[in-house]
Enzyme design. Sequence first.
Site, PDB file in Angstrom:
ATOM      1  N   TYR A 116       0.843  -1.213   0.000  1.00  0.00           N
ATOM      2  CA  TYR A 116       0.000   0.000   0.000  1.00  0.00           C
ATOM      3  C   TYR A 116       0.868   1.250   0.000  1.00  0.00           C
ATOM      4  O   TYR A 116       0.646   2.170  -0.798  1.00  0.00           O
ATOM      5  CB  TYR A 116      -0.899  -0.030   1.236  1.00  0.00           C
ATOM      6  N   LYS A 148       0.907   3.964  -2.986  1.00  0.00           N
ATOM      7  CA  LYS A 148       0.445   5.348  -2.813  1.00  0.00           C
ATOM      8  C   LYS A 148       1.581   6.346  -3.085  1.00  0.00           C
ATOM      9  O   LYS A 148       1.337   7.454  -3.561  1.00  0.00           O
ATOM     10  CB  LYS A 148      -0.150   5.534  -1.418  1.00  0.00           C
TER      11      LYS A 148
HETATM   12  P1  NAI Z   1     -13.697   2.049   0.904  1.00  0.00           P
HETATM   13  O1  NAI Z   1     -13.251   0.645   1.042  1.00  0.00           O
HETATM   14  O2  NAI Z   1     -14.860   2.555   1.676  1.00  0.00           O
HETATM   15  O3  NAI Z   1     -13.957   2.383  -0.633  1.00  0.00           O
HETATM   16  C1  NAI Z   1     -13.174   1.863  -1.673  1.00  0.00           C
HETATM   17  C2  NAI Z   1     -14.095   1.555  -2.837  1.00  0.00           C
HETATM   18  O4  NAI Z   1     -13.298   1.117  -3.946  1.00  0.00           O
HETATM   19  C3  NAI Z   1     -15.084   0.415  -2.525  1.00  0.00           C
HETATM   20  O5  NAI Z   1     -16.409   0.816  -2.830  1.00  0.00           O
HETATM   21  C4  NAI Z   1     -14.616  -0.719  -3.405  1.00  0.00           C
HETATM   22  O6  NAI Z   1     -15.673  -1.557  -3.854  1.00  0.00           O
HETATM   23  C5  NAI Z   1     -13.964   0.043  -4.558  1.00  0.00           C
HETATM   24  N1  NAI Z   1     -13.015  -0.801  -5.294  1.00  0.00           N
HETATM   25  C6  NAI Z   1     -12.057  -1.608  -4.778  1.00  0.00           C
HETATM   26  N2  NAI Z   1     -11.406  -2.231  -5.769  1.00  0.00           N
HETATM   27  C7  NAI Z   1     -11.961  -1.810  -6.929  1.00  0.00           C
HETATM   28  C8  NAI Z   1     -11.725  -2.098  -8.285  1.00  0.00           C
HETATM   29  N3  NAI Z   1     -10.779  -2.988  -8.663  1.00  0.00           N
HETATM   30  N4  NAI Z   1     -12.469  -1.483  -9.233  1.00  0.00           N
HETATM   31  C9  NAI Z   1     -13.441  -0.614  -8.871  1.00  0.00           C
HETATM   32  N5  NAI Z   1     -13.709  -0.293  -7.596  1.00  0.00           N
HETATM   33  C10 NAI Z   1     -12.986  -0.892  -6.633  1.00  0.00           C
HETATM   34  O7  NAI Z   1     -12.402   2.914   1.238  1.00  0.00           O
HETATM   35  P2  NAI Z   1     -12.164   4.489   1.339  1.00  0.00           P
HETATM   36  O8  NAI Z   1     -11.575   4.730   2.665  1.00  0.00           O
HETATM   37  O9  NAI Z   1     -13.315   5.263   0.876  1.00  0.00           O
HETATM   38  O10 NAI Z   1     -10.961   4.611   0.278  1.00  0.00           O
HETATM   39  C11 NAI Z   1     -10.994   5.437  -0.867  1.00  0.00           C
HETATM   40  C12 NAI Z   1      -9.570   5.807  -1.213  1.00  0.00           C
HETATM   41  O11 NAI Z   1      -9.009   6.571  -0.155  1.00  0.00           O
HETATM   42  C13 NAI Z   1      -8.634   4.619  -1.421  1.00  0.00           C
HETATM   43  O12 NAI Z   1      -7.781   4.869  -2.519  1.00  0.00           O
HETATM   44  C14 NAI Z   1      -7.851   4.583  -0.127  1.00  0.00           C
HETATM   45  O13 NAI Z   1      -6.594   3.981  -0.295  1.00  0.00           O
HETATM   46  C15 NAI Z   1      -7.740   6.055   0.182  1.00  0.00           C
HETATM   47  N6  NAI Z   1      -7.419   6.390   1.560  1.00  0.00           N
HETATM   48  C16 NAI Z   1      -8.261   6.051   2.578  1.00  0.00           C
HETATM   49  C17 NAI Z   1      -7.936   6.370   3.869  1.00  0.00           C
HETATM   50  C18 NAI Z   1      -8.818   6.019   5.029  1.00  0.00           C
HETATM   51  O14 NAI Z   1      -8.383   6.189   6.172  1.00  0.00           O
HETATM   52  N7  NAI Z   1     -10.024   5.555   4.821  1.00  0.00           N
HETATM   53  C19 NAI Z   1      -6.681   7.071   4.196  1.00  0.00           C
HETATM   54  C20 NAI Z   1      -5.883   7.400   3.046  1.00  0.00           C
HETATM   55  C21 NAI Z   1      -6.249   7.059   1.782  1.00  0.00           C
END
Ligand code: NAI
Length: 252
Positions: free
Chosen positions: A154, A158
Site C-alpha cells: 500500500y 500510494k
Molecule cells: P472504501 O473501502 O470505503 O472504498 C473503496 C471503494 O473502492 C469500494 O467501494 C470498493 O468496492 C472500490 N473498489 C475496490 N477495488 C476496486 C476495483 N478494482 N475497481 C473498482 N472499484 C474498486 O475505502 P475508502 O476509505 O473510501 O478509500 C478510498 C480511497 O481513499 C482509497 O484509494 C484509499 O486507499 C484512500 N485512503 C483512505 C484512507 C482512510 O483512512 N479511509 C486514508 C488514506 C487514503
Amino acid sequence: MRLEGKKAIVTGGAGGIGRATSLAFAAEGASVAVVDLNADAAAAVAEEIRAAGGTAIAVAADVSSEPDIERVIAAVVSQFGGIDVVFNNAGIIRRTTAVETSVEEWDRVFGVNVRAIFLMCKHVVPIMAAAGGGSIVNTGSGWGLKGGGQAISYCASKGAVVNMTRALAIDHGPQGIRVNSVNPGDVDTGMLRDEARQLGQDQAGFLAEAADRPLQRMGQPSEIAAAVVWLASDDSSYVTGSALVVDGGGIA
Ligand code: NAI
C-alpha cells in the site's frame, strides 16, 4: 454550484470517500458516473443522487482492467457527452510486511491503486485534451508521503500515485489538464475498519489510535470530498502536480 455543467467520473464511488465525493460533485452541479466493483452499492449511490434531483449513472467495473476502463469511458461519453473531471479514488489495502506479502497480493494492490490510474489517464486524457482541458484528482494517502508500518504494498503504491500525479501534471499541463493528488489521513470508512480486522486488532482501540493527531479525531469522508471538489473545480485553476494533505495534522 462550482461544478455546474461538468461531467465527472468517480472510481470507488460506492465506498466511503467515493460516495461522499459523488454526492458533493452532484450537489455542486456535476453529472456523476459512479464507478465501482460493487455494482449494487454503485447503483444505490447513483439513485441517491437522482433522488436529490441530480444527474448520475452507475457503472460496474474493475478499474484495474483496461477493457473495463474503456467501457466506463465509452458509457460516460455516450450518456453525458464528454468528461471534464475524473476522481481516481478506488483503492485497496493489505496490512502486511514484505515478508508476509504474496506476489499476487502485491500485484493486486498495484493493479487497483496504480495501474488503474495509469489506464484511466491513458484513455481519458485524449478526450479532455480535445475538449480543451479538465481536472484529474488521484487519491494518494498520508502513507504515500511518509510511509507506515505493516502495509508495504500500500505504501509503495500510494507513493507511486503521488509521483505519477506529478508526472501527469508535467506531461498534460500544456493541454489544459490539471492533475493533483489528495492525501487523506485516517478517514472513517469501511477500509479503516477492515484494517483493524486484517491486523487482528480490537476495532475501538484501532479507531481511537486513528484519532491521535492534532485535531484529535479521524476525518470524515465529506471532509475529503470538500478538498476534492476544490481541486476538481476552477477555484483551483493554478494548482497542478500538487499533493494536498487532508489529515487533521497527522503528518505535521
Ligand atoms: P472504501 O473501502 O470505503 O472504498 C473503496 C471503494 O473502492 C469500494 O467501494 C470498493 O468496492 C472500490 N473498489 C475496490 N477495488 C476496486 C476495483 N478494482 N475497481 C473498482 N472499484 C474498486 O475505502 P475508502 O476509505 O473510501 O478509500 C478510498 C480511497 O481513499 C482509497 O484509494 C484509499 O486507499 C484512500 N485512503 C483512505 C484512507 C482512510 O483512512 N479511509 C486514508 C488514506 C487514503
